[in-house]
Design a protein around this motif. Structure first.
Motif, PDB file in Angstrom:
ATOM      1  N   GLY A   6       0.828  -1.196   0.000  1.00 14.97           N
ATOM      2  CA  GLY A   6       0.000   0.000   0.000  1.00 14.97           C
ATOM      3  C   GLY A   6       0.860   1.242   0.000  1.00 14.97           C
ATOM      4  O   GLY A   6       2.092   1.182   0.006  1.00 14.97           O
ATOM      5  N   LEU A   7       0.210   2.377  -0.050  1.00 15.57           N
ATOM      6  CA  LEU A   7       0.922   3.644  -0.056  1.00 15.57           C
ATOM      7  C   LEU A   7       1.471   3.942   1.329  1.00 15.57           C
ATOM      8  O   LEU A   7       0.835   3.667   2.345  1.00 15.57           O
ATOM      9  N   SER A   8       2.647   4.537   1.359  1.00 10.34           N
ATOM     10  CA  SER A   8       3.239   4.931   2.633  1.00 10.34           C
ATOM     11  C   SER A   8       2.516   6.156   3.174  1.00 10.34           C
ATOM     12  O   SER A   8       1.826   6.881   2.446  1.00 10.34           O
ATOM     13  N   ALA A   9       2.686   6.381   4.488  1.00  9.05           N
ATOM     14  CA  ALA A   9       2.051   7.547   5.103  1.00  9.05           C
ATOM     15  C   ALA A   9       2.599   8.834   4.512  1.00  9.05           C
ATOM     16  O   ALA A   9       1.856   9.816   4.328  1.00  9.05           O
ATOM     17  N   LYS A  12       0.918   9.354   1.159  1.00  6.95           N
ATOM     18  CA  LYS A  12      -0.477   9.745   1.365  1.00  6.95           C
ATOM     19  C   LYS A  12      -0.578  11.213   1.768  1.00  6.95           C
ATOM     20  O   LYS A  12      -1.438  11.954   1.273  1.00  6.95           O
ATOM     21  N   LEU A  13       0.294  11.649   2.696  1.00  4.82           N
ATOM     22  CA  LEU A  13       0.273  13.051   3.093  1.00  4.82           C
ATOM     23  C   LEU A  13       0.654  13.955   1.932  1.00  4.82           C
ATOM     24  O   LEU A  13       0.080  15.045   1.755  1.00  4.82           O
ATOM     25  N   THR A  14       1.628  13.527   1.129  1.00  6.65           N
ATOM     26  CA  THR A  14       2.035  14.321  -0.031  1.00  6.65           C
ATOM     27  C   THR A  14       0.878  14.501  -1.007  1.00  6.65           C
ATOM     28  O   THR A  14       0.607  15.615  -1.484  1.00  6.65           O
ATOM     29  N   LEU A  15       0.207  13.410  -1.317  1.00  2.54           N
ATOM     30  CA  LEU A  15      -0.943  13.507  -2.223  1.00  2.54           C
ATOM     31  C   LEU A  15      -2.051  14.348  -1.613  1.00  2.54           C
ATOM     32  O   LEU A  15      -2.751  15.087  -2.327  1.00  2.54           O
ATOM     33  N   SER A  16      -2.211  14.273  -0.309  1.00  3.65           N
ATOM     34  CA  SER A  16      -3.237  15.091   0.341  1.00  3.65           C
ATOM     35  C   SER A  16      -2.894  16.566   0.242  1.00  3.65           C
ATOM     36  O   SER A  16      -3.760  17.403  -0.084  1.00  3.65           O
TER      37      SER A  16
END
Length: 373
Positions: A6-9, A12-16
């Motif tokens: 899965g995607l790393s945290a 995920k924060l970067t995409l957010s």
């Protein structure tokens, strides 16, 4: 269970971050469109003074909505592309900086899982959530290291204590085998004494482990009744040693295991009787309530105790060598350790203080139970 990819945290924060920045840009452009471009006319508008009269200057060029759209939309898409790239790069850097404390905590957790409990995070900086998490993790590691060290020391002492009676039994049996003419009654008596000590030690270890695990049912208990029962059981021992046993006080209700609390009271009284004056000593037991707590106090006479010895008396296999004692009740070194474990399992406190005139004062405080209606 195997972890699913899965995607790393951090990703995920970067995409957010990039997604929110892109949405903010789209909303800003939408505001420009709604509150500005919609009021621009679709066709050119020529003011009155110019018209198409000969000799007058040409009217100024007024852009239409289509002109503004052709000029605005490419720049808008370029701005959105820039915001997307900027959000991805900035979000990646910011997420890495924000998650750096978690990386340190994860490294410490991996070291602890590998058996190294001495490492501490000791995170510096403002007291935010990551600092609080790191401090809690350091506290957990410290308590875990202390607990494991205590358990290792206890296991080593227990194995040593159990090895002694077994080694003595083996020696006695070898002597009997090599000397068949030896008095068998003496051999049996010595084996009985050694085996009794081994059994007492094993039972004490099991009781200590049971109280440490706190796997017991709680019920209403009166400490005054337990003190009287323990005193009645140990009265013959006190009489043989010419020690006066006094039990006073009032009802002291608490909640817990009656069997464990009875063992606590019995250990305290037996310890007070055994470690006393050779003759003419006194043991006083008092129960009562104070500040919503049930109190059991046991004090005895005896020689003065060194102040530095008292704190070690509740440690397993630590015996007060300065106190009067005989080989008849040498004990296994777990009496007060069991008392301490039982009191701790019942959310109470145990205080030991040397008496100025000699002997020891032991005070047990347990949470009081409400009186039955």
């Amino acid at each position: 269970m195997p972890r699913r990819p899965g995607l790393s945290a951090r990703l995920k924060l970067t995409l957010s971050y990039a997604g929110f920045l892109l949405i903010a840009g789209v909303l800003l452009l939408a505001v420009v469109w709604v509150f500005l471009l919609r009021y621009v006319p679709d066709a050119a508008f020529v003011p009155g003074p110019w018209g198409c009269r000969p000799g007058l200057p040409s009217p100024p060029s007024v852009p239409t909505r289509g002109d503004l759209q052709r000029a605005f939309l490419p720049r808008a898409f370029q701005a959105l592309a820039f915001l997307l790239v900027f959000g991805l790069l900035g979000g990646w850097l910011l997420a890495g900086r924000m998650l750096a404390p978690l990386t340190r905590i994860a490294d410490a957790a991996r070291m602890a899982a590998g058996g190294s409990l001495s490492h501490r995070i000791r995170m510096e900086g403002p007291g935010d959530e990551f600092r609080e998490l790191a401090d809690v993790f350091d506290t957990m590691l410290e308590q875990l290291e202390s607990h494991i060290t205590e358990q290792q020391r206890f296991a080593a002492n227990a194995s040593h204590e159990l090895r002694t009676p077994l080694a003595i039994s083996r020696t006695l049996l070898e002597v009997a085998r090599n000397d068949p003419g030896r008095d068998q009654r003496e051999l049996i008596d010595r084996l009985h004494t050694v085996n009794t000590r081994a059994i007492d030690l094993t039972e004490a270890l099991l009781l200590l482990g049971r109280s440490d695990r706190r796997n017991f049912a709680r019920e209403p208990v009166d400490l005054s009744l337990l003190a009287e029962e323990a005193a009645e059981t140990l009265l013959p021992l006190a009489e043989r040693r010419h020690i006066t046993l006094e039990v006073t006080g009032e009802t002291a209700r608490t909640s817990g295991s009656a069997a464990l609390l009875l063992r606590m009271a019995t250990n305290l009284l037996q310890n007070a009787i055994v470690h006393n004056l050779p003759a003419g000593g006194t043991v006083r037991v008092h129960t009562g309530t104070r500040h919503d707590a049930s109190v059991l106090r046991v004090e005895n006479t005896g020689p003065p105790l060194p102040p530095d010895l008292v704190p070690t008396l509740t440690e397993p296999f630590q015996r007060g060598t300065e106190r009067a004692r005989t080989d008849e009740h040498a004990g296994v070194g777990l009496g007060l350790a069991i008392v301490h474990s039982i009191v701790r399992a019942h959310d109470g406190t145990l205080d030991l203080a040397p008496r100025p005139t000699g002997g020891l004062l032991v005070t047990v405080r347990l949470p009081g139970a409400p009186r039955p209606s």
